[in-house]
Write a protein that holds these residues in place. Structure first.
Motif: not given
Length: 455
Positions: A401-405
């Motif tokens: 989730d932290s790496l989601s665009p």
């Protein structure tokens, strides 16, 4: 003079060679004597010269000689330069150099007589034909001959000496003489004829061929081929007693046995003296009687000792010790049986306990308990694995989730796409008045490119 009327060297040499080759004296077995010169031993054929030893130095004649390998192998001494030798052979001309030379087939040192030469010739011939086989494997002599044939001269001391010795040794043996000439020109034929007569008779156990001592010429009949072959062909064993101890004749070599003198031939034919045999029989008879008498006395003494022993006077004592031994063995047997019975009972009880311990009901109860423990352990392990997997899933979900665009776009960022939904990554992909879509975290907006400013 015309050249055609002349002989060539080759023609003259051939003519001279034919003269040599057809000369009966030069082509027979010619014997010459002289001193060896220019001799150097070679591997096969020998080439040397022979010169006169008695002539003065300036008058010594020299003749070339050649001895081929087959003849050289028969030489039984070592020739040396300066040695005086006798050569046998023939004379001919060697055409290549036009020199006459002596072709040697025999070589003997000086000092060998004509009788010795004849002896050697006959010996080699008979040896090659196997005439001396009896001497190598002699036929056994009859120890008690009934009839003995003797071929010798009818006169002289030899005959009487042999009769005396045979009579002394074995008076029962019958002696038959075949008188023959033992020297002279006809002696060899006479000896051979009488030897053959004795063999044809077929009733003799032993044949003696004998003669007293004499010169080489006197003994020549016994070195003849006809006598040697008659001896070798004899169907009965032959003892040769010719000459003295130092004389060796071809007759000796062809016979089964050789005696040094005629008298010893008679001794050899009657190896066992009849008187000695009778004396030995009497001695053996006396010895046997004494032995039997001694054995009888010993047997009587042993019988007397046995009859006076306690075994015969008190027979019960004979088995007292054995009876005691039987009692001891019986007691040991009983103890052994009791021990074996106790041991067997103990082994049976141990096997019964082991059988009860390994009964099917007990084994089934143990397996059920083990199955329950394994099921509980498996459930506990699965719960633990599920908890651990859930924690890992939450952790990975948070990282994703932290790496989601969308997170990035929520902070005010957006991206541009064309009508074909391709993402625009550079201004070089855009054209003025081109319609594009702007994508935000909460939706999209349509836009038209008015102007492009490149860095």
């Amino acid at each position: 003079m015309d050249k055609k009327d002349c002989l060539t060297v080759n023609q003259l040499t051939r003519y001279i060679k034919r003269k040599f080759d057809f000369d009966p004296y030069l082509q027979k077995n010619l014997w010459i004597v002289g001193k060896l010169t220019n001799f150097k031993q070679r591997a096969r054929h020998q080439y040397f010269s022979l010169k006169d030893d008695d002539a003065p130095e300036d008058q010594q004649a020299v003749i070339d000689a050649v001895m081929f390998g087959s003849d050289w192998e028969k030489v039984d001494f070592t020739p040396e330069n300066g040695m005086e030798v006798i050569l046998g052979g023939k004379v001919t001309v060697y055409e290549r150099n036009g020199r006459y030379q002596f072709y040697v087939n025999r070589m003997l040192p000086v000092g060998v007589s004509a009788a010795q030469l004849a002896f050697q010739e006959t010996y080699k011939k008979l040896k090659a034909s196997g005439v001396f086989s009896h001497a190598q494997n002699p036929r056994p002599l009859n120890r008690f001959p009934k009839r003995i044939a003797i071929v010798t001269s009818n006169d002289g001391a030899v005959k009487h000496d042999m009769i005396t010795r045979i009579r002394n040794n074995n008076p029962l043996a019958q002696v038959v003489f075949y008188p023959a000439q033992v020297q002279g020109e006809r002696a060899a034929e006479d000896l051979a004829r009488q030897i053959q007569r004795a063999g044809i008779n077929g009733t003799f156990d032993t044949l003696i061929v004998a003669r007293g001592g004499g010169s080489e010429e006197d003994l020549m009949p016994f070195n003849s081929e006809i006598v040697a072959r008659a001896v070798a062909a004899s169907p009965i064993p032959v003892i040769s007693g010719v000459g003295h101890e130092t004389d060796t004749t071809i007759c000796d070599l062809a016979a089964d046995y050789r005696a040094q003198v005629p008298g010893l031939a008679a001794e050899m034919a009657t190896q066992l003296h009849l008187l000695d045999i009778l004396t030995e029989l009497q001695r053996a008879r006396t010895q046997m009687a004494n032995t039997i008498q001694n054995q009888l006395q010993q047997a009587q003494q042993q019988l007397q000792v046995l009859t006076s022993s306690y075994v015969f006077s008190q027979p019960a004592r004979l088995y007292e010790g054995e009876q005691q031994h039987v009692d001891q063995l019986t007691e040991k047997l009983q103890q052994s049986m009791q021990w074996r019975l106790s041991q067997t009972s103990h082994d049976w009880q141990r096997l019964l306990d082991s059988l009860l311990l390994n009964a099917p009901a007990n084994r089934l109860q143990q397996n059920r308990q083990q199955l329950t423990q394994l099921q509980q352990a498996m459930v506990h392990a699965m719960d633990k694995q599920l908890l651990s997997a859930g924690d890992r899933f939450k952790n990975l979900l948070s990282q994703l989730d932290s790496l989601s665009p969308l997170k990035v776009m929520a902070r005010g960022y957006s991206y541009v796409t064309k009508e074909d939904n391709k993402v625009v990554a550079s201004t070089s992909q855009l054209q003025p008045d081109e319609q594009v879509a702007l994508h935000f975290s909460d939706g999209t907006a349509e836009a038209v490119i008015k102007k492009i400013n490149k860095r």
